[in-house]
Design a protein around this motif. Structure first.
Motif, mmCIF file in Angstrom:
data_model
loop_
_atom_site.group_PDB
_atom_site.id
_atom_site.type_symbol
_atom_site.label_atom_id
_atom_site.label_comp_id
_atom_site.label_asym_id
_atom_site.label_seq_id
_atom_site.Cartn_x
_atom_site.Cartn_y
_atom_site.Cartn_z
ATOM 1 N N TYR A 1 0.883 -1.166 0.000
ATOM 2 C CA TYR A 1 0.000 0.000 0.000
ATOM 3 C C TYR A 1 0.922 1.217 0.000
ATOM 4 C CZ TYR A 1 0.995 0.136 5.045
ATOM 5 O OH TYR A 1 1.621 0.165 6.269
ATOM 6 N N TYR A 2 0.521 2.273 -0.662
ATOM 7 C CA TYR A 2 1.435 3.393 -0.830
ATOM 8 C C TYR A 2 0.703 4.645 -1.309
ATOM 9 C CZ TYR A 2 0.983 1.487 -5.548
ATOM 10 O OH TYR A 2 0.469 0.974 -6.723
ATOM 11 N N GLY A 3 1.348 5.775 -1.099
ATOM 12 C CA GLY A 3 0.920 7.037 -1.693
ATOM 13 C C GLY A 3 -0.292 7.710 -1.133
ATOM 14 N N GLY A 4 -0.926 7.158 -0.125
ATOM 15 C CA GLY A 4 -2.127 7.792 0.394
ATOM 16 C C GLY A 4 -1.816 8.919 1.363
ATOM 17 N N ARG A 5 -2.830 9.686 1.682
ATOM 18 C CA ARG A 5 -2.670 10.777 2.636
ATOM 19 C C ARG A 5 -3.022 10.312 4.034
ATOM 20 N NH1 ARG A 5 -4.954 16.373 -0.130
ATOM 21 N NH2 ARG A 5 -3.539 16.388 -1.930
ATOM 22 N N GLY A 6 -2.247 10.741 5.002
ATOM 23 C CA GLY A 6 -2.501 10.344 6.370
ATOM 24 C C GLY A 6 -1.708 9.107 6.743
ATOM 25 N N THR A 7 -2.009 8.574 7.926
ATOM 26 C CA THR A 7 -1.333 7.381 8.435
ATOM 27 C C THR A 7 -2.212 6.160 8.244
ATOM 28 O OG1 THR A 7 -0.168 8.684 10.120
ATOM 29 C CG2 THR A 7 -0.318 6.302 10.473
ATOM 30 N N ALA A 8 -1.708 5.177 7.514
ATOM 31 C CA ALA A 8 -2.483 3.959 7.289
ATOM 32 C C ALA A 8 -2.775 3.291 8.621
ATOM 33 C CB ALA A 8 -1.720 3.011 6.363
ATOM 34 N N SER A 9 -3.957 2.716 8.733
ATOM 35 C CA SER A 9 -4.368 2.143 10.009
ATOM 36 C C SER A 9 -4.944 0.746 9.882
ATOM 37 C CB SER A 9 -5.417 3.054 10.669
ATOM 38 O OG SER A 9 -5.885 2.520 11.881
ATOM 39 N N VAL B 1 -9.673 -4.580 -1.893
ATOM 40 C CA VAL B 1 -8.792 -4.314 -0.757
ATOM 41 C C VAL B 1 -8.925 -2.834 -0.420
ATOM 42 C CG1 VAL B 1 -6.433 -4.353 0.139
ATOM 43 C CG2 VAL B 1 -7.155 -6.090 -1.518
ATOM 44 N N THR B 2 -9.209 -2.553 0.831
ATOM 45 C CA THR B 2 -9.403 -1.172 1.257
ATOM 46 C C THR B 2 -8.509 -0.854 2.448
ATOM 47 O OG1 THR B 2 -11.723 -1.224 0.557
ATOM 48 C CG2 THR B 2 -11.069 0.536 2.066
ATOM 49 N N VAL B 3 -7.707 0.170 2.319
ATOM 50 C CA VAL B 3 -6.855 0.641 3.410
ATOM 51 C C VAL B 3 -7.401 1.982 3.885
ATOM 52 C CG1 VAL B 3 -4.532 1.316 4.105
ATOM 53 C CG2 VAL B 3 -4.841 -0.518 2.437
ATOM 54 N N ARG B 4 -7.587 2.097 5.191
ATOM 55 C CA ARG B 4 -8.085 3.348 5.768
ATOM 56 C C ARG B 4 -7.062 3.933 6.731
ATOM 57 N NH1 ARG B 4 -13.001 4.553 4.222
ATOM 58 N NH2 ARG B 4 -14.322 2.901 3.354
ATOM 59 N N THR B 5 -7.204 5.211 6.993
ATOM 60 C CA THR B 5 -6.280 5.929 7.857
ATOM 61 C C THR B 5 -6.739 5.879 9.311
ATOM 62 O OG1 THR B 5 -7.429 8.055 7.751
ATOM 63 C CG2 THR B 5 -5.905 7.533 5.943
ATOM 64 N N THR B 6 -5.906 6.417 10.175
ATOM 65 C CA THR B 6 -6.248 6.482 11.587
ATOM 66 C C THR B 6 -7.479 7.348 11.831
ATOM 67 O OG1 THR B 6 -4.651 8.289 11.815
ATOM 68 C CG2 THR B 6 -3.895 6.068 12.404
ATOM 69 N N LYS B 7 -7.813 8.187 10.884
ATOM 70 C CA LYS B 7 -8.999 9.037 11.014
ATOM 71 C C LYS B 7 -10.227 8.411 10.357
ATOM 72 C CE LYS B 7 -6.443 13.393 11.324
ATOM 73 N NZ LYS B 7 -6.254 14.758 10.741
ATOM 74 N N GLY B 8 -10.037 7.215 9.790
ATOM 75 C CA GLY B 8 -11.154 6.533 9.151
ATOM 76 C C GLY B 8 -11.373 6.905 7.711
ATOM 77 N N THR B 9 -10.542 7.792 7.165
ATOM 78 C CA THR B 9 -10.676 8.184 5.767
ATOM 79 C C THR B 9 -9.984 7.162 4.872
ATOM 80 O OG1 THR B 9 -8.695 9.557 5.928
ATOM 81 C CG2 THR B 9 -10.811 10.627 6.330
ATOM 82 N N LEU B 10 -10.288 7.222 3.601
ATOM 83 C CA LEU B 10 -9.715 6.284 2.651
ATOM 84 C C LEU B 10 -8.263 6.621 2.355
ATOM 85 C CD1 LEU B 10 -10.521 3.828 0.887
ATOM 86 C CD2 LEU B 10 -10.917 5.451 -0.979
ATOM 87 N N TYR B 11 -7.366 5.659 2.563
ATOM 88 C CA TYR B 11 -5.956 5.819 2.210
ATOM 89 C C TYR B 11 -5.731 5.365 0.771
ATOM 90 C CZ TYR B 11 -0.853 5.246 2.435
ATOM 91 O OH TYR B 11 0.499 5.327 2.194
ATOM 92 N N ALA B 12 -6.217 4.181 0.427
ATOM 93 C CA ALA B 12 -6.133 3.645 -0.932
ATOM 94 C C ALA B 12 -7.067 2.467 -1.040
ATOM 95 C CB ALA B 12 -4.699 3.224 -1.274
ATOM 96 N N GLN B 13 -7.520 2.182 -2.243
ATOM 97 C CA GLN B 13 -8.456 1.081 -2.451
ATOM 98 C C GLN B 13 -8.249 0.454 -3.814
ATOM 99 O OE1 GLN B 13 -12.798 1.907 -2.948
ATOM 100 N NE2 GLN B 13 -13.004 0.601 -1.118
ATOM 101 N N LEU B 14 -8.452 -0.850 -3.883
ATOM 102 C CA LEU B 14 -8.375 -1.585 -5.144
ATOM 103 C C LEU B 14 -9.605 -2.468 -5.278
ATOM 104 C CD1 LEU B 14 -6.797 -2.467 -7.664
ATOM 105 C CD2 LEU B 14 -5.830 -4.289 -6.301
ATOM 106 N N THR B 15 -10.288 -2.317 -6.390
ATOM 107 C CA THR B 15 -11.456 -3.148 -6.669
ATOM 108 C C THR B 15 -11.194 -3.927 -7.945
ATOM 109 O OG1 THR B 15 -12.939 -1.554 -5.627
ATOM 110 C CG2 THR B 15 -13.931 -3.143 -7.128
ATOM 111 N N THR B 16 -11.429 -5.254 -7.924
ATOM 112 C CA THR B 16 -11.161 -6.085 -9.088
ATOM 113 C C THR B 16 -12.408 -6.493 -9.828
ATOM 114 O OG1 THR B 16 -11.251 -8.156 -7.835
ATOM 115 C CG2 THR B 16 -9.145 -7.005 -7.887
ATOM 116 N N ARG B 17 -13.534 -6.117 -9.308
ATOM 117 C CA ARG B 17 -14.794 -6.490 -9.960
ATOM 118 C C ARG B 17 -14.980 -5.659 -11.208
ATOM 119 N NH1 ARG B 17 -16.720 -6.855 -4.370
ATOM 120 N NH2 ARG B 17 -16.976 -4.613 -4.381
#
Length: 209
Positions: free
Chosen positions: A139-147, A193-209
């Motif tokens: 996971y990479y490049g998102g804003r904030g701290t991944a949680s 796959v969904t990665v969220r930050t410590t604030k609950g915002t979206l850090y990065a997401q991947l959808t394969t559907r």
């Protein structure tokens, strides 16, 4: 007969034979910021609570007041996610082994120019062996701290764990394991796959559907 299936998701459709196993790659761009291969190249482009290592469990909400942050590891420090499933990080990228090929080190680079660390993204490398799925990715490049990281699979939703090198590398690795139900075949086992930050915002997401 032991049956092992590997498949990977990345930026272009590629099919290759690796160590006699089926390896598949699929295109899947990272989602936008607000909704936003390793021996055989693989990447479905994606965190979990720091702490004791272990297999991922069925998803459950984080109940603590303080949001979890990635476990910080030293370069080359091995993390055992499950018997035979180990991961470790270096400045060059992610390294791992799986139960079916414990002596084969796999690698996914973060410096070969195939990913943009300045753009939110998540990747997935997965292997299914003896009714168990071994899942991991960048996971990479998102804003904030991944949680946290949540993985939607054919067997249900699981939560993984996150590891990072010290400092602010701009990337980390998530990992999880999951049981594979009889009707949850390997093709398309991971759908999101969904990665969220410590604030609950979206850090990065991947959808394969």
């Amino acid at each position: 007969m032991k049956r092992t299936l590997k498949y990977y998701l990345t930026g272009a459709v590629v099919t290759a034979a690796v160590a006699g196993m089926a390896t598949m790659s699929y295109a899947a761009p990272a989602a936008p910021s607000h909704g936003a291969p390793a021996q055989a190249e693989a990447a479905l482009q994606a965190a979990a609570p720091a702490g004791k290592d272990g297999a991922a469990t069925a998803i459950g909400r984080t109940t603590g007041k303080k949001a979890p942050t990635p476990r910080v590891v030293a370069p080359g420090e091995r993390v055992t996610a499950a018997p035979g499933f180990q991961l470790w990080l270096t400045a060059e990228g992610k390294h791992w082994t799986t139960p079916s090929l414990p002596g084969l080190e796999q690698f996914r680079s973060v410096v070969d120019g195939n990913i943009d660390l300045g753009t939110p993204g998540v990747s997935v490398q997965s292997e299914i062996s003896d009714g168990r799925a071994y899942l991991s990715g960048l996971y990479y490049g998102g804003r904030g701290t991944a949680s946290t990281v949540e993985i939607e699979t054919a067997s249900g939703t699981v939560r993984g764990k996150l590891i990072e090198l010290s400092g602010k590398p701009g990337w980390g690795v998530w990992y999880a394991t999951a049981d594979v139900t009889p009707d949850g075949g390997p093709l398309g086992f991971v759908s999101e796959v969904t990665v969220r930050t410590t604030k609950g915002t979206l850090y990065a997401q991947l959808t394969t559907r």
